[in-house]
Design a protein around this motif. Structure first.
Motif, PDB file in Angstrom:
ATOM      1  N   ILE A 131     -14.204  -5.127 -14.347  1.00  0.00           N
ATOM      2  CA  ILE A 131     -13.120  -4.154 -14.462  1.00  0.00           C
ATOM      3  C   ILE A 131     -12.449  -3.891 -13.117  1.00  0.00           C
ATOM      4  O   ILE A 131     -11.258  -3.573 -13.052  1.00  0.00           O
ATOM      5  N   LEU A 132     -13.192  -4.049 -12.013  1.00  0.00           N
ATOM      6  CA  LEU A 132     -12.603  -3.816 -10.696  1.00  0.00           C
ATOM      7  C   LEU A 132     -11.465  -4.784 -10.394  1.00  0.00           C
ATOM      8  O   LEU A 132     -10.580  -4.488  -9.597  1.00  0.00           O
ATOM      9  N   SER A 133     -11.510  -5.938 -11.006  1.00  0.00           N
ATOM     10  CA  SER A 133     -10.485  -6.946 -10.733  1.00  0.00           C
ATOM     11  C   SER A 133      -9.290  -6.833 -11.669  1.00  0.00           C
ATOM     12  O   SER A 133      -8.364  -7.637 -11.586  1.00  0.00           O
ATOM     13  N   GLN A 134      -9.305  -5.825 -12.538  1.00  0.00           N
ATOM     14  CA  GLN A 134      -8.165  -5.597 -13.421  1.00  0.00           C
ATOM     15  C   GLN A 134      -7.042  -4.896 -12.649  1.00  0.00           C
ATOM     16  O   GLN A 134      -7.273  -4.298 -11.600  1.00  0.00           O
ATOM     17  N   PRO A 135      -5.807  -4.947 -13.145  1.00  0.00           N
ATOM     18  CA  PRO A 135      -4.678  -4.324 -12.432  1.00  0.00           C
ATOM     19  C   PRO A 135      -4.868  -2.825 -12.225  1.00  0.00           C
ATOM     20  O   PRO A 135      -5.412  -2.126 -13.077  1.00  0.00           O
ATOM     21  N   GLY A 192      -2.017   2.626  -9.569  1.00  0.00           N
ATOM     22  CA  GLY A 192      -1.671   3.287  -8.316  1.00  0.00           C
ATOM     23  C   GLY A 192      -1.479   2.288  -7.189  1.00  0.00           C
ATOM     24  O   GLY A 192      -2.098   1.222  -7.173  1.00  0.00           O
ATOM     25  N   ARG A 193      -0.643   2.645  -6.242  1.00  0.00           N
ATOM     26  CA  ARG A 193      -0.395   1.791  -5.077  1.00  0.00           C
ATOM     27  C   ARG A 193      -1.287   2.277  -3.933  1.00  0.00           C
ATOM     28  O   ARG A 193      -0.885   3.076  -3.094  1.00  0.00           O
ATOM     29  N   LEU A 194      -2.528   1.778  -3.913  1.00  0.00           N
ATOM     30  CA  LEU A 194      -3.524   2.254  -2.957  1.00  0.00           C
ATOM     31  C   LEU A 194      -3.161   1.866  -1.528  1.00  0.00           C
ATOM     32  O   LEU A 194      -2.836   0.708  -1.248  1.00  0.00           O
ATOM     33  N   THR A 195      -3.251   2.846  -0.635  1.00  0.00           N
ATOM     34  CA  THR A 195      -3.067   2.584   0.797  1.00  0.00           C
ATOM     35  C   THR A 195      -4.387   2.695   1.554  1.00  0.00           C
ATOM     36  O   THR A 195      -4.511   2.180   2.659  1.00  0.00           O
ATOM     37  N   PHE A 196      -5.384   3.379   0.951  1.00  0.00           N
ATOM     38  CA  PHE A 196      -6.699   3.552   1.585  1.00  0.00           C
ATOM     39  C   PHE A 196      -7.782   3.327   0.543  1.00  0.00           C
ATOM     40  O   PHE A 196      -7.718   3.864  -0.564  1.00  0.00           O
ATOM     41  N   LEU A 197      -8.789   2.524   0.907  1.00  0.00           N
ATOM     42  CA  LEU A 197      -9.937   2.305   0.029  1.00  0.00           C
ATOM     43  C   LEU A 197     -11.206   2.283   0.865  1.00  0.00           C
ATOM     44  O   LEU A 197     -11.326   1.516   1.821  1.00  0.00           O
ATOM     45  N   ARG A 210     -12.771 -10.087  -3.883  1.00  0.00           N
ATOM     46  CA  ARG A 210     -11.544 -10.839  -3.619  1.00  0.00           C
ATOM     47  C   ARG A 210     -10.473 -10.515  -4.653  1.00  0.00           C
ATOM     48  O   ARG A 210      -9.303 -10.307  -4.329  1.00  0.00           O
ATOM     49  N   SER A 211     -10.879 -10.455  -5.906  1.00  0.00           N
ATOM     50  CA  SER A 211      -9.917 -10.151  -6.966  1.00  0.00           C
ATOM     51  C   SER A 211      -9.391  -8.725  -6.846  1.00  0.00           C
ATOM     52  O   SER A 211      -8.203  -8.464  -7.058  1.00  0.00           O
ATOM     53  N   LEU A 212     -10.284  -7.786  -6.487  1.00  0.00           N
ATOM     54  CA  LEU A 212      -9.873  -6.396  -6.284  1.00  0.00           C
ATOM     55  C   LEU A 212      -8.836  -6.298  -5.168  1.00  0.00           C
ATOM     56  O   LEU A 212      -7.785  -5.655  -5.325  1.00  0.00           O
TER      57      LEU A 212
END
Length: 372
Positions: free
Chosen positions: A220-224, A227-232, A244-246
């Motif tokens: 599920i982490l690699s799904q679209p 939100g437009r994340l700027t910090f993770l 890699r997919s995330l």
């Protein structure tokens, strides 16, 4: 000679700001009896102008969780509406070693009553049994529409189920910044899917589930992500293909990435560069030997600041790899910070080589000893 009353308001404001230059009064991290806080309280009683200048600093962050139950319960009658309107952050978190869940629940209920008097809160830091907040937050609909930052990071294991987390997240309209704990249970994919659907989300601090002792395989982490994340900030030990997919999903906007529990590269496929065109800040925490080889996967990112930490101690080969990072990113890198642990006393020569490399490339080199 001009006296205090003759000074322009702008200069008085500057003097007041200098008292809390570190910002610890504003963010609530200073002790109630600190010199800075006492100085601001003294100034607030001198004149109306100073009362107005010091108010936002003294009341921006309301620390309720560290107060006694009686103090929190008395908040409504003890604080004026004018002061309540200045509050922007409410921190309901208890001491991390407070295991009295009955008291936690009572304080959480009292905090809800206090929140009814603070209409302009933008950030909530919650603690205590999740079920209390699930039940009580719906009674604060106006506040829930205004809150943009939610911090559940320090909630103790067993106090917050995935269902509770999902219900709490659903109480808010447009969360921008979310921090979740390391105590979400085996149903945490429910929460992940909810986070992915949140269009307003820009910053996410995601803890590692306590049950996970092995790599997590979360497709599920690699799904679209909506939100437009700027910090993770990611503390989950996930397999490299999923990571890699995330990063592929969020990489076009990601400016800051902190990754704890970085994987053992020997168990991963050869690391090709990630596509992170705007990544400026990178933090890596690992306990694996040679895991800093992961740095090679960030070779295409325009890094400006990088920090690293080892779960046990660094090896000379780690520092040599970081020297390669400095060389590789010399056109953009401004700061490299090494966070040392208790077992890093014998790294003198390797640290000297890394410091020399940074000096040669005009990169500021910081050493932080986590044990002092």
């Amino acid at each position: 000679m001009a006296g205090w009353n003759d000074l322009p308001t702008e200069l008085k404001a500057l003097i007041v700001e200098l008292i809390d230059e570190s910002g610890t009064v504003r963010d609530g991290t200073t002790a109630p009896s600190s010199e800075e806080r006492r100085a601001l309280l003294a100034l607030s009683g001198m004149e109306r102008a100073l009362y107005a200048l010091t108010g936002p600093m003294l009341w921006e962050t309301l620390m309720l969780g560290t107060r006694s139950l009686a103090c929190v319960q008395a908040f409504g009658g003890a604080v004026s509406s004018e002061r309540c309107r200045l509050v922007r952050t409410v921190d309901c978190r208890r001491d991390r070693f407070d295991f009295d869940r009955t008291l936690q629940a009572k304080i959480a209920k009292a905090c809800v009553q206090a929140l009814k008097r603070t209409p302009n809160v933008k950030e909530l830091r919650l603690d205590g049994p999740g079920s209390v907040w699930v039940k009580r937050l719906p009674s604060l609909p106006k506040l829930m529409r205004k809150v943009r930052t939610l911090n559940l990071k320090t909630v103790m294991e067993g106090n917050l189920s995935a269902a509770d987390t999902s219900a709490i997240l659903g109480s808010f309209d447009k969360l921008v910044d979310i921090s979740l704990p390391s105590s979400i249970d085996d149903e945490d994919q429910l929460v992940l899917s909810q986070l992915q659907a949140l269009e307003s989300l820009r910053k996410l601090d995601l803890g590692c589930p306590m049950h996970s002792g092995d790599e997590l395989h979360y497709p599920i982490l690699s799904q679209p992500w909506s939100g437009r994340l700027t910090f993770l900030s990611l503390s989950m030990w996930i397999d490299e293909p999923t990571l890699r997919s995330l990063l592929h999903q969020i990489g076009s906007t990601l400016k800051s990435f902190q990754y704890a529990n970085a994987m053992d590269p020997s168990s991963s496929a050869p690391l090709l560069p990630y596509n992170l065109p705007v990544l400026e800040h990178l933090g890596l925490v690992t306990a694996w030997d040679g895991a800093f080889e992961l740095c090679s996967a960030f070779s295409n990112a325009p890094l400006e600041v990088m920090w690293t930490s080892r779960g046990d101690c660094y090896y000379e080969s780690d520092l040599d790899l970081l020297g390669g990072v400095v060389e590789q990113h010399s056109s953009t890198l401004e700061v490299l910070e090494i966070r040392l642990g208790d077992g890093d006393e014998e790294l003198g020569e390797a640290l000297d080589r890394l410091a020399a490399k940074c000096k040669d490339k005009q990169v500021r080199f910081n050493i932080v000893n986590l044990w002092t």
